[in-house]
Design a protein around this motif. Structure first.
Motif, PDB file in Angstrom:
ATOM      1  N   MET A  52      -1.180  27.363  -4.476  1.00 61.54           N
ATOM      2  CA  MET A  52      -1.826  28.311  -3.558  1.00 61.54           C
ATOM      3  C   MET A  52      -3.325  28.068  -3.478  1.00 61.54           C
ATOM      4  N   LEU A  53      -3.927  27.633  -4.588  1.00 56.41           N
ATOM      5  CA  LEU A  53      -5.348  27.295  -4.562  1.00 56.41           C
ATOM      6  C   LEU A  53      -5.590  26.070  -3.687  1.00 56.41           C
ATOM      7  N   LEU A  54      -4.656  25.134  -3.721  1.00 56.94           N
ATOM      8  CA  LEU A  54      -4.767  23.963  -2.855  1.00 56.94           C
ATOM      9  C   LEU A  54      -4.502  24.332  -1.400  1.00 56.94           C
ATOM     10  N   LYS A  55      -3.524  25.183  -1.165  1.00 55.15           N
ATOM     11  CA  LYS A  55      -3.198  25.602   0.206  1.00 55.15           C
ATOM     12  C   LYS A  55      -4.377  26.284   0.873  1.00 55.15           C
ATOM     13  N   ALA A  56      -5.111  27.096   0.111  1.00 56.07           N
ATOM     14  CA  ALA A  56      -6.245  27.808   0.690  1.00 56.07           C
ATOM     15  C   ALA A  56      -7.216  26.842   1.351  1.00 56.07           C
ATOM     16  N   SER A  57      -7.434  25.683   0.735  1.00 57.40           N
ATOM     17  CA  SER A  57      -8.344  24.690   1.304  1.00 57.40           C
ATOM     18  C   SER A  57      -7.632  23.757   2.271  1.00 57.40           C
ATOM     19  N   MET A  58      -6.532  23.147   1.826  1.00 55.73           N
ATOM     20  CA  MET A  58      -5.905  22.077   2.589  1.00 55.73           C
ATOM     21  C   MET A  58      -5.189  22.548   3.851  1.00 55.73           C
ATOM     22  N   GLY A 117      -8.197  26.075   5.270  1.00 56.61           N
ATOM     23  CA  GLY A 117      -9.596  25.723   5.468  1.00 56.61           C
ATOM     24  C   GLY A 117     -10.567  26.598   4.707  1.00 56.61           C
ATOM     25  N   ARG A 118     -10.080  27.395   3.744  1.00 51.46           N
ATOM     26  CA  ARG A 118     -10.935  28.314   2.986  1.00 51.46           C
ATOM     27  C   ARG A 118     -11.406  27.636   1.702  1.00 51.46           C
ATOM     28  N   THR A 119     -12.434  26.837   1.823  1.00 52.46           N
ATOM     29  CA  THR A 119     -12.959  26.142   0.643  1.00 52.46           C
ATOM     30  C   THR A 119     -13.605  27.107  -0.334  1.00 52.46           C
ATOM     31  N   ASP A 120     -13.905  28.318   0.117  1.00 46.36           N
ATOM     32  CA  ASP A 120     -14.475  29.318  -0.782  1.00 46.36           C
ATOM     33  C   ASP A 120     -13.411  29.965  -1.662  1.00 46.36           C
ATOM     34  N   LEU A 121     -12.146  29.851  -1.269  1.00 46.35           N
ATOM     35  CA  LEU A 121     -11.055  30.473  -2.013  1.00 46.35           C
ATOM     36  C   LEU A 121     -10.125  29.469  -2.686  1.00 46.35           C
ATOM     37  N   GLY A 122     -10.264  28.204  -2.333  1.00 46.77           N
ATOM     38  CA  GLY A 122      -9.338  27.213  -2.849  1.00 46.77           C
ATOM     39  C   GLY A 122     -10.034  26.085  -3.574  1.00 46.77           C
ATOM     40  N   VAL A 123      -9.239  25.133  -4.031  1.00 46.99           N
ATOM     41  CA  VAL A 123      -9.762  23.949  -4.710  1.00 46.99           C
ATOM     42  C   VAL A 123      -9.388  22.722  -3.897  1.00 46.99           C
ATOM     43  N   ILE A 145       0.851  -1.191   0.000  1.00 47.88           N
ATOM     44  CA  ILE A 145       0.000   0.000   0.000  1.00 47.88           C
ATOM     45  C   ILE A 145       0.886   1.240   0.000  1.00 47.88           C
ATOM     46  N   VAL A 146       0.515   2.229  -0.818  1.00 47.79           N
ATOM     47  CA  VAL A 146       1.246   3.492  -0.903  1.00 47.79           C
ATOM     48  C   VAL A 146       0.310   4.647  -0.571  1.00 47.79           C
ATOM     49  N   GLN A 147       0.777   5.559   0.254  1.00 44.86           N
ATOM     50  CA  GLN A 147       0.091   6.841   0.476  1.00 44.86           C
ATOM     51  C   GLN A 147       0.755   7.857  -0.437  1.00 44.86           C
ATOM     52  N   THR A 148      -0.008   8.426  -1.346  1.00 45.47           N
ATOM     53  CA  THR A 148       0.576   9.266  -2.392  1.00 45.47           C
ATOM     54  C   THR A 148       1.022  10.625  -1.867  1.00 45.47           C
ATOM     55  N   GLY A 149       1.890  11.286  -2.640  1.00 45.67           N
ATOM     56  CA  GLY A 149       2.456  12.572  -2.250  1.00 45.67           C
ATOM     57  C   GLY A 149       1.560  13.727  -2.629  1.00 45.67           C
ATOM     58  N   MET A 150       0.583  14.027  -1.784  1.00 48.88           N
ATOM     59  CA  MET A 150      -0.394  15.088  -2.045  1.00 48.88           C
ATOM     60  C   MET A 150       0.101  16.418  -1.491  1.00 48.88           C
ATOM     61  N   GLY A 151       0.146  17.444  -2.352  1.00 51.17           N
ATOM     62  CA  GLY A 151       0.611  18.754  -1.929  1.00 51.17           C
ATOM     63  C   GLY A 151      -0.183  19.310  -0.770  1.00 51.17           C
ATOM     64  N   TRP A 152       0.516  19.835   0.247  1.00 49.36           N
ATOM     65  CA  TRP A 152      -0.049  20.418   1.462  1.00 49.36           C
ATOM     66  C   TRP A 152      -0.707  19.382   2.372  1.00 49.36           C
ATOM     67  N   VAL A 153      -0.793  18.146   1.945  1.00 50.33           N
ATOM     68  CA  VAL A 153      -1.449  17.095   2.737  1.00 50.33           C
ATOM     69  C   VAL A 153      -0.437  16.086   3.251  1.00 50.33           C
ATOM     70  N   ALA A 154       0.428  15.616   2.367  1.00 52.20           N
ATOM     71  CA  ALA A 154       1.390  14.572   2.721  1.00 52.20           C
ATOM     72  C   ALA A 154       2.617  15.178   3.369  1.00 52.20           C
ATOM     73  N   GLY A 155       2.429  15.605   4.616  1.00 54.55           N
ATOM     74  CA  GLY A 155       3.520  16.162   5.398  1.00 54.55           C
ATOM     75  C   GLY A 155       4.090  15.123   6.345  1.00 54.55           C
ATOM     76  N   ALA A 167      -1.016  34.629  -8.196  1.00 58.18           N
ATOM     77  CA  ALA A 167       0.401  34.464  -8.507  1.00 58.18           C
ATOM     78  C   ALA A 167       1.259  35.325  -7.596  1.00 58.18           C
ATOM     79  N   ALA A 168       0.775  36.515  -7.266  1.00 55.07           N
ATOM     80  CA  ALA A 168       1.509  37.394  -6.352  1.00 55.07           C
ATOM     81  C   ALA A 168       1.634  36.747  -4.977  1.00 55.07           C
ATOM     82  N   GLY A 169       0.569  36.113  -4.525  1.00 53.29           N
ATOM     83  CA  GLY A 169       0.610  35.422  -3.244  1.00 53.29           C
ATOM     84  C   GLY A 169       1.569  34.249  -3.268  1.00 53.29           C
ATOM     85  N   PHE A 170       1.570  33.509  -4.362  1.00 52.17           N
ATOM     86  CA  PHE A 170       2.482  32.379  -4.518  1.00 52.17           C
ATOM     87  C   PHE A 170       3.928  32.867  -4.495  1.00 52.17           C
ATOM     88  N   ARG A 171       4.187  33.958  -5.188  1.00 56.05           N
ATOM     89  CA  ARG A 171       5.547  34.508  -5.252  1.00 56.05           C
ATOM     90  C   ARG A 171       6.029  34.921  -3.862  1.00 56.05           C
TER      91      ARG A 171
END
Length: 369
Positions: A296-302, A305-311, A15-25, A256-260
Motif C-alpha cells: 500500500m505504501l508503494l501503491k500510494a506513489s506508483m 502519485g502521492r509521494t507524500d504518503l508512499g515510498v 535483458i529482463v524487466q523485473t516484476g515490480m509491484g504496481w509497476v510491472a503490469g 494495514a486497514a487500507g491494505f485489508r
C-alpha cells in the motif's frame, strides 16, 4: 546476441524487466516482450482474479514469451502457480526461494523457473532443487536488497552454479550488459530503468522525482518493514525513520486497514502473515504490520502519485537516468551500446586475427557468454 538465457526462454535479447509491484503490469510487460526482452508481471500486488486477467491481457497484446513473479511464501502461492500453468505462461519468477515441490510442479508443466536470489548459498539451493536459471541481485538494486555489491556477488554465483545467471542491481545500459557478460552472466535484469520508460504507467510526477534524483538521493532504510529496503529519500521515509514506536504503530495499523480493504484480506490472515515474517527476525510489531502492507505504501506513489504518503523503491541507477524512452527504444539502445562496447575493446593478446576475444556464440559456451 545469443546466450544461454535467450535460448532458455526464447527471447531475442538477454535483458529482463523485473516484476515490480504496481509497476510491472500488462502494458509494461507486453511492451517489453514486443521489444524482444523478457517482461515479468508482478503478481504480489494483484488478487488471483486480477492476475489471471492480467496474464490474458498480455497474451492478447503479444505472442512473445513473458513471465510472472510471485512470492513463494504467499498463502495462495500454489493457486498462483496453477494460474501460471493453466494460462500457459512461459516463465515463473520468484521473489523468494520457492520450495522444491513448487519448482517440480512448474517444471513438469513446462514452465521455466527463475528465482531471484541475493546470496550464493541461495543460488546453490535452488539450483540443486531444479531451478532453470537465477536472477542475482546485488546491493545496488532497488527494493529489498542485500549488502554485497553486484560486482562481488555475481562472480561468486557464476562460479557456484551450472545454470544461467542473470545479473541485477546497478544496470541501465549496454556497457553494463557487456560487463555482466564478462563476469560470466547470461544477461541482465533492470527494474528502475524500465520503470522510467514511456510505457510505464507510473504517474508522470513520480517519474519526475526519479529523474531529478542524484545517486545520493537513493538510500537504504529498515524503517519501512525492518528489512533493508532501497528507495528514494523522501519526507515519508524520513518520517518513518524518526517516528517513535507508538506513532509508527498507529501509522502501521491505519495503513494495514487500507491494505485489508483493498485486497479483502481478514485481520486473522494478516496476523498470521505477520507472525511468519516476524519469526527469526528482530522486528517490532509496527514493522510487522508495515511489512504486511508495504504494497500500500508503494501503491500510494506508483499508482496514486502521492509521494507524500508512499515510498518509491529505487535502484542506485536512478541517479544516472535522464530520459523516458519507450521499451522498444530502450532495448534497442542497450543492445546498440553493448555491441559498440564489444567492438571498442582492445584485441585479446594472442587472439588470431584480432577481435574482442569475447565468446559470443551459442551452444554449450552460451551459458558463460
Amino acid at each position: 546476441m545469443r546466450t544461454a538465457f535467450t535460448e532458455l526462454v526464447g527471447v531475442r535479447h538477454p535483458i529482463v524487466q523485473t516484476g515490480m509491484g504496481w509497476v510491472a503490469g500488462p502494458r509494461l510487460v507486453s511492451a517489453t516482450a514486443r521489444a524482444g526482452a523478457l517482461g515479468i508481471l508482478a503478481s504480489a500486488t494483484m488478487t488471483t482474479e486480477r492476475l489471471r486477467a492480467a496474464v490474458r491481457e498480455v497474451k492478447s497484446r503479444t505472442d512473445e514469451p513473458f513471465g510472472v513473479n510471485l512470492r513463494a511464501d504467499a498463502g495462495d502461492a500454489r493457486e498462483r502457480v496453477r494460474i501460471i500453468i493453466d494460462e500457459g505462461v512461459a516463465v515463473a519468477s520468484f521473489a523468494l526461494a520457492p520450495s522444491k515441490e513448487l519448482i517440480t510442479e512448474l517444471k513438469d508443466a513446462g514452465v521455466v523457473v527463475i528465482p531471484s536470489i541475493g546470496a550464493r548459498r541461495h543460488a546453490e539451493k535452488v539450483a540443486a532443487w531444479g531451478a532453470d536459471a537465477v536472477i542475482v541481485q546485488g546491493g545496488e538494486g532497488g527494493g529489498h536488497t542485500g549488502e554485497v555489491a553486484t560486482t562481488v556477488l555475481l562472480p561468486q554465483v557464476v562460479d557456484a552454479v551450472d545454470i544461467p545467471v542473470v545479473a541485477a542491481g546497478g544496470f541501465h545500459d549496454g556497457r553494463g550488459l557487456v560487463a555482466a557478460l564478462a563476469y560470466g552472466a547470461a544477461g541482465i535484469a533492470m527494474g528502475t530503468r524500465f520503470l522510467l520508460t514511456s510505457d510505464s504507467t507510473v504517474p508522470d510526477a513520480v517519474k519526475a522525482r526519479y529523474l531529478a534524483a542524484g545517486v545520493k538521493d537513493v538510500t537504504v532504510t529498515t524503517a519501512v518493514d525492518g528489512l533493508p529496503h532501497r528507495m528514494l529519500r523522501t519526507e515519508m521515509v524520513a518520517a518513518l525513520e524518526h517516528a517513535g514506536r507508538a506513532r509508527a504503530l498507529a501509522q502501521a495499523v491505519r495503513r494495514a486497514a487500507g491494505f485489508r480493504r483493498t485486497f479483502g484480506i481478514g485481520w486473522s490472515r494478516m496476523v498470521r502473515d505477520g507472525l511468519a515474517m516476524k519469526h527469526g527476525k528482530d522486528l517490532s510489531w509496527s514493522q510487522v504490520l508495515l511489512a504486511a502492507n508495504t504494497p500500500m505504501l508503494l501503491k500510494a506513489s506508483m499508482v496514486d502519485g502521492r509521494t507524500d504518503l508512499g515510498v518509491m523503491a529505487s535502484g542506485q541507477v536512478a541517479g544516472l537516468i535522464e530520459d523516458l524512452p519507450s521499451c522498444a527504444e530502450l532495448v534497442e539502445r542497450v543492445m546498440a551500446q553493448a555491441h559498440a562496447a564489444l567492438g571498442a575493446l582492445p584485441p585479446a593478446r594472442g587472439a588470431p586475427g584480432g577481435g574482442t576475444g569475447q565468446r559470443r556464440g551459442g551452444g554449450d559456451d552460451a551459458r558463460r557468454v
